[in-house]
Design a protein around this motif. Structure first.
Motif, PDB file in Angstrom:
ATOM      1  N   PHE A 122     -29.469 -32.142 -31.603  1.00  0.00           N
ATOM      2  CA  PHE A 122     -30.568 -32.922 -32.175  1.00  0.00           C
ATOM      3  C   PHE A 122     -31.412 -32.018 -33.051  1.00  0.00           C
ATOM      4  O   PHE A 122     -31.651 -30.854 -32.712  1.00  0.00           O
ATOM      5  CB  PHE A 122     -31.460 -33.527 -31.084  1.00  0.00           C
ATOM      6  CG  PHE A 122     -32.677 -34.212 -31.636  1.00  0.00           C
ATOM      7  CD1 PHE A 122     -32.611 -35.532 -32.057  1.00  0.00           C
ATOM      8  CD2 PHE A 122     -33.878 -33.540 -31.770  1.00  0.00           C
ATOM      9  CE1 PHE A 122     -33.716 -36.159 -32.602  1.00  0.00           C
ATOM     10  CE2 PHE A 122     -34.992 -34.148 -32.301  1.00  0.00           C
ATOM     11  CZ  PHE A 122     -34.910 -35.468 -32.718  1.00  0.00           C
ATOM     12  N   GLU A 123     -31.865 -32.591 -34.178  1.00  0.00           N
ATOM     13  CA  GLU A 123     -32.848 -31.917 -35.027  1.00  0.00           C
ATOM     14  C   GLU A 123     -33.731 -33.003 -35.622  1.00  0.00           C
ATOM     15  O   GLU A 123     -33.234 -34.029 -36.107  1.00  0.00           O
ATOM     16  CB  GLU A 123     -32.170 -31.128 -36.134  1.00  0.00           C
ATOM     17  CG  GLU A 123     -33.164 -30.365 -37.000  1.00  0.00           C
ATOM     18  CD  GLU A 123     -32.473 -29.435 -37.986  1.00  0.00           C
ATOM     19  OE1 GLU A 123     -32.977 -28.336 -38.193  1.00  0.00           O
ATOM     20  OE2 GLU A 123     -31.423 -29.835 -38.537  1.00  0.00           O
ATOM     21  N   GLY A 124     -35.033 -32.807 -35.549  1.00  0.00           N
ATOM     22  CA  GLY A 124     -35.945 -33.807 -36.092  1.00  0.00           C
ATOM     23  C   GLY A 124     -37.332 -33.241 -36.288  1.00  0.00           C
ATOM     24  O   GLY A 124     -37.615 -32.093 -35.928  1.00  0.00           O
ATOM     25  N   GLU A 161     -37.741 -23.504 -25.095  1.00  0.00           N
ATOM     26  CA  GLU A 161     -38.042 -24.009 -23.749  1.00  0.00           C
ATOM     27  C   GLU A 161     -36.783 -24.614 -23.160  1.00  0.00           C
ATOM     28  O   GLU A 161     -36.067 -25.362 -23.836  1.00  0.00           O
ATOM     29  CB  GLU A 161     -39.144 -25.067 -23.895  1.00  0.00           C
ATOM     30  CG  GLU A 161     -39.648 -25.646 -22.610  1.00  0.00           C
ATOM     31  CD  GLU A 161     -40.826 -26.595 -22.863  1.00  0.00           C
ATOM     32  OE1 GLU A 161     -40.890 -27.605 -22.163  1.00  0.00           O
ATOM     33  OE2 GLU A 161     -41.659 -26.318 -23.737  1.00  0.00           O
ATOM     34  N   LYS A 162     -36.480 -24.308 -21.899  1.00  0.00           N
ATOM     35  CA  LYS A 162     -35.327 -24.897 -21.222  1.00  0.00           C
ATOM     36  C   LYS A 162     -35.619 -26.342 -20.848  1.00  0.00           C
ATOM     37  O   LYS A 162     -36.713 -26.658 -20.412  1.00  0.00           O
ATOM     38  CB  LYS A 162     -34.978 -24.115 -19.968  1.00  0.00           C
ATOM     39  CG  LYS A 162     -34.461 -22.733 -20.249  1.00  0.00           C
ATOM     40  CD  LYS A 162     -34.189 -22.005 -18.964  1.00  0.00           C
ATOM     41  CE  LYS A 162     -33.784 -20.562 -19.240  1.00  0.00           C
ATOM     42  NZ  LYS A 162     -33.649 -19.800 -18.012  1.00  0.00           N
ATOM     43  N   LEU A 194     -34.646 -26.334 -26.011  1.00  0.00           N
ATOM     44  CA  LEU A 194     -35.486 -27.007 -26.996  1.00  0.00           C
ATOM     45  C   LEU A 194     -36.201 -25.944 -27.812  1.00  0.00           C
ATOM     46  O   LEU A 194     -36.874 -25.082 -27.249  1.00  0.00           O
ATOM     47  CB  LEU A 194     -36.509 -27.907 -26.287  1.00  0.00           C
ATOM     48  CG  LEU A 194     -37.576 -28.541 -27.180  1.00  0.00           C
ATOM     49  CD1 LEU A 194     -36.949 -29.559 -28.130  1.00  0.00           C
ATOM     50  CD2 LEU A 194     -38.660 -29.182 -26.331  1.00  0.00           C
ATOM     51  N   GLY A 195     -36.039 -25.992 -29.109  1.00  0.00           N
ATOM     52  CA  GLY A 195     -36.733 -25.082 -30.008  1.00  0.00           C
ATOM     53  C   GLY A 195     -37.765 -25.845 -30.813  1.00  0.00           C
ATOM     54  O   GLY A 195     -37.454 -26.862 -31.421  1.00  0.00           O
ATOM     55  N   GLN A 217     -35.516 -28.718 -32.395  1.00  0.00           N
ATOM     56  CA  GLN A 217     -34.067 -28.695 -32.264  1.00  0.00           C
ATOM     57  C   GLN A 217     -33.709 -28.664 -30.783  1.00  0.00           C
ATOM     58  O   GLN A 217     -34.401 -28.028 -29.994  1.00  0.00           O
ATOM     59  CB  GLN A 217     -33.476 -27.441 -32.910  1.00  0.00           C
ATOM     60  CG  GLN A 217     -33.591 -27.387 -34.386  1.00  0.00           C
ATOM     61  CD  GLN A 217     -32.896 -26.139 -34.933  1.00  0.00           C
ATOM     62  OE1 GLN A 217     -32.175 -25.440 -34.216  1.00  0.00           O
ATOM     63  NE2 GLN A 217     -33.113 -25.863 -36.189  1.00  0.00           N
ATOM     64  N   LEU A 218     -32.640 -29.343 -30.463  1.00  0.00           N
ATOM     65  CA  LEU A 218     -32.120 -29.322 -29.107  1.00  0.00           C
ATOM     66  C   LEU A 218     -30.681 -28.826 -29.192  1.00  0.00           C
ATOM     67  O   LEU A 218     -29.874 -29.382 -29.944  1.00  0.00           O
ATOM     68  CB  LEU A 218     -32.179 -30.730 -28.506  1.00  0.00           C
ATOM     69  CG  LEU A 218     -31.980 -30.869 -27.005  1.00  0.00           C
ATOM     70  CD1 LEU A 218     -33.079 -30.130 -26.250  1.00  0.00           C
ATOM     71  CD2 LEU A 218     -31.977 -32.335 -26.601  1.00  0.00           C
ATOM     72  N   THR A 219     -30.361 -27.753 -28.445  1.00  0.00           N
ATOM     73  CA  THR A 219     -29.008 -27.216 -28.444  1.00  0.00           C
ATOM     74  C   THR A 219     -28.449 -27.257 -27.022  1.00  0.00           C
ATOM     75  O   THR A 219     -29.197 -27.129 -26.049  1.00  0.00           O
ATOM     76  CB  THR A 219     -28.959 -25.765 -28.965  1.00  0.00           C
ATOM     77  OG1 THR A 219     -29.851 -24.970 -28.204  1.00  0.00           O
ATOM     78  CG2 THR A 219     -29.356 -25.693 -30.422  1.00  0.00           C
TER      79      THR A 219
END
Length: 85
Positions: free
Chosen positions: A50-52, A79-80, A72-73, A40-42
């Motif tokens: 984003f989620e994938g 992670e930044k 980024l998860g 995931q990206l927040t």
């Protein structure tokens, strides 16, 4: 065989390293993670942009996202990520 993107059900004995590159990203961000995984990206406001899912790697199209700091998860790790156009 895809990873379960929902509930975390355990703790792994061996730590894994998530590698996202390039940093800063321009038009794409590649996430490298062994096996099947969810990502995931927040944005800086906590909105999911984003989620994938991937297997060993995943390419995220960042060209459509504004420049800035993102999180980024991958699994339970964070992670930044910087996107700069």
């Amino acid at each position: 065989p895809w990873a379960d993107c929902g509930l975390i059900t355990g703790i792994e004995d061996e730590p894994q390293t998530t590698l996202a590159f390039p940093i800063p990203a321009d038009d794409r961000l590649t996430v490298s993670e062994p096996g099947y995984f969810c990502a995931q990206l927040t944005d800086s406001h906590g909105r999911k942009v984003f989620e994938g899912q991937g297997h060993d790697h995943l390419v995220i199209n960042t060209a459509v996202l504004p420049s800035g700091l993102y999180l980024l998860g991958v699994g339970s790790r964070k992670e930044k990520v910087i996107i700069r156009h």
